[in-house]
Design an enzyme around this catalytic site. Structure first.
Site, PDB file in Angstrom:
ATOM      1  N   ASP A 100      -7.331  -1.357  17.975  1.00 20.87           N
ATOM      2  CA  ASP A 100      -6.267  -0.982  18.910  1.00 20.87           C
ATOM      3  C   ASP A 100      -6.888  -0.843  20.294  1.00 20.87           C
ATOM      4  O   ASP A 100      -7.597  -1.744  20.742  1.00 20.87           O
ATOM      5  CB  ASP A 100      -5.559   0.282  18.417  1.00 20.87           C
ATOM      6  CG  ASP A 100      -4.374   0.694  19.281  1.00 20.87           C
ATOM      7  OD1 ASP A 100      -3.338   0.019  19.241  1.00 20.87           O
ATOM      8  OD2 ASP A 100      -4.507   1.703  20.014  1.00 20.87           O
ATOM      9  N   HIS A 300      -0.348  -2.796  11.770  1.00 24.29           N
ATOM     10  CA  HIS A 300      -1.246  -2.545  12.892  1.00 24.29           C
ATOM     11  C   HIS A 300      -2.494  -1.739  12.528  1.00 24.29           C
ATOM     12  O   HIS A 300      -3.541  -1.904  13.142  1.00 24.29           O
ATOM     13  CB  HIS A 300      -0.475  -1.807  13.995  1.00 24.29           C
ATOM     14  CG  HIS A 300      -1.297  -1.484  15.192  1.00 24.29           C
ATOM     15  ND1 HIS A 300      -1.747  -2.453  16.060  1.00 24.29           N
ATOM     16  CD2 HIS A 300      -1.774  -0.301  15.668  1.00 24.29           C
ATOM     17  CE1 HIS A 300      -2.450  -1.881  17.030  1.00 24.29           C
ATOM     18  NE2 HIS A 300      -2.479  -0.590  16.809  1.00 24.29           N
TER      19      HIS A 300
END
Length: 323
Positions: A100, A300
């Protein structure tokens, strides 16, 4: 739990979780996470003969939490990673892994400080080169100017997102984690909100929560954010113009170190501004790219959702660096 120590850098004190000994592999987390997001990687990397080090990024967990927005610029983040490298391995370069926001941090550390970085791996967020426009300009064009909600635009006003997320940290984390996970059905992340909506508006609190995040895992994150607050983590998003200006000095430079990318099929990062074929761009910007897999069905939270698949790829890559 791993052992904890602190790195006292010139302008910040960072908490490090460490397991094993050997060449350092430094892991950098994203939003809203902590060193704990690497819990499944620590022991396997240590057992492979490395020092596994997962840090709390400034603003998170046991690390210092400056108030000023510019304290969270990419330049400062790169300085933190370099400082940790110099603390753990003063005479040698280190291997970096990021997820991320941690991915741009490690990509850009490899770009800016090749003298300190031996190899680099990014999860979820690919490296596409030095930016040609600030991200604020891009999301204004694609979202705000069309009266569409975009979470990073919402994060720009100081205090607004913090108040919403801190009102009930457990509720915020459950909804946010689930909305962009591989377990959430298509459409769970709302795409039809007006620009003046709030982050949590329309997000679902699942019951039960997917098994990759246990109640004990969630309890750990909740305790960390209830203690630290969300201002520091959200301040990272308030530096897009500052980051753009800083990175322009590296135009024309490529990441020359051995690199690995592990992407995920169900990831808004790869589609928020329209689908991009990132592989050619990565090959151009990273000539020694040794893999750019996309994990089908994964959301994610790459290394938490699919630890076995991620670890298999990471360990093969790490071993290859020594061959």
């Amino acid at each position: 739990m791993p052992a904890f120590r602190f790195a006292s850098l010139p302008d910040i004190r960072l908490r490090l979780a460490i397991e094993g000994s050997g060449p350092p592999v430094i892991m950098v987390h994203g939003f809203p996470e902590s060193w704990y997001s690497w819990r499944h990687q620590m022991a396997p990397i240590a057992q492979a003969g490395f020092m596994a080090c997962a840090l709390d990024v400034r603003g998170y967990g046991g690390s210092d939490k400056p108030h000023e927005v510019d304290a969270y610029s990419m330049e400062r983040m790169i300085g933190d990673v370099v400082g940790v490298i110099e603390e753990l391995s003063p005479d040698k370069r280190a291997i970096l892994i990021g997820h991320d926001w941690g991915a741009p941090i490690v990509w850009n550390t490899a770009l800016a400080r090749p003298d300190r970085v031996r190899a680099v791996c990014g999860l979820s967020v690919p490296y596409l080169g030095v930016p040609t426009r600030p991200l604020t300009a891009i999301f204004h064009e694609h979202f705000t100017a069309r009266n569409r909600f975009f979470y990073q635009a919402y994060f720009q006003k100081e205090g607004t997102a913090e108040a919403e997320c801190e009102r009930n940290v457990r509720d915020f984390l459950r909804k946010f984690y689930y909305a962009i996970s591989g377990d959430a059905p298509d459409g769970t992340w709302p795409t039809d909100k007006a620009a003046d909506a709030t982050l949590l508006q329309g997000l679902i609190d699942p019951d039960p929560f997917p098994a990759w995040l246990t109640p004990a895992d969630l309890d750990y994150y909740v305790a960390e954010f209830e203690a630290s607050g969300l201002r520091g983590p959200i301040n990272r998003y308030r530096n897009h113009e500052r980051d753009f200006d800083y990175l322009q000095q590296f135009k024309g430079r490529r990441i020359e170190q051995p690199a690995l990318f592990i992407g995920v099929a169900r990831n808004l990062v790869l589609s928020m501004f329209g689908r991009v074929d990132f592989v050619p761009a990565m090959r151009n910007e990273i000539p020694d790219s040794r893999g750019h897999d996309v994990l089908e069905g994964c959301g994610h939270w790459t290394q938490q959702e699919r630890p076995r698949e991620v670890n298999t790829r990471l360990l093969a890559w790490l071993r290859g660096l020594s061959s």
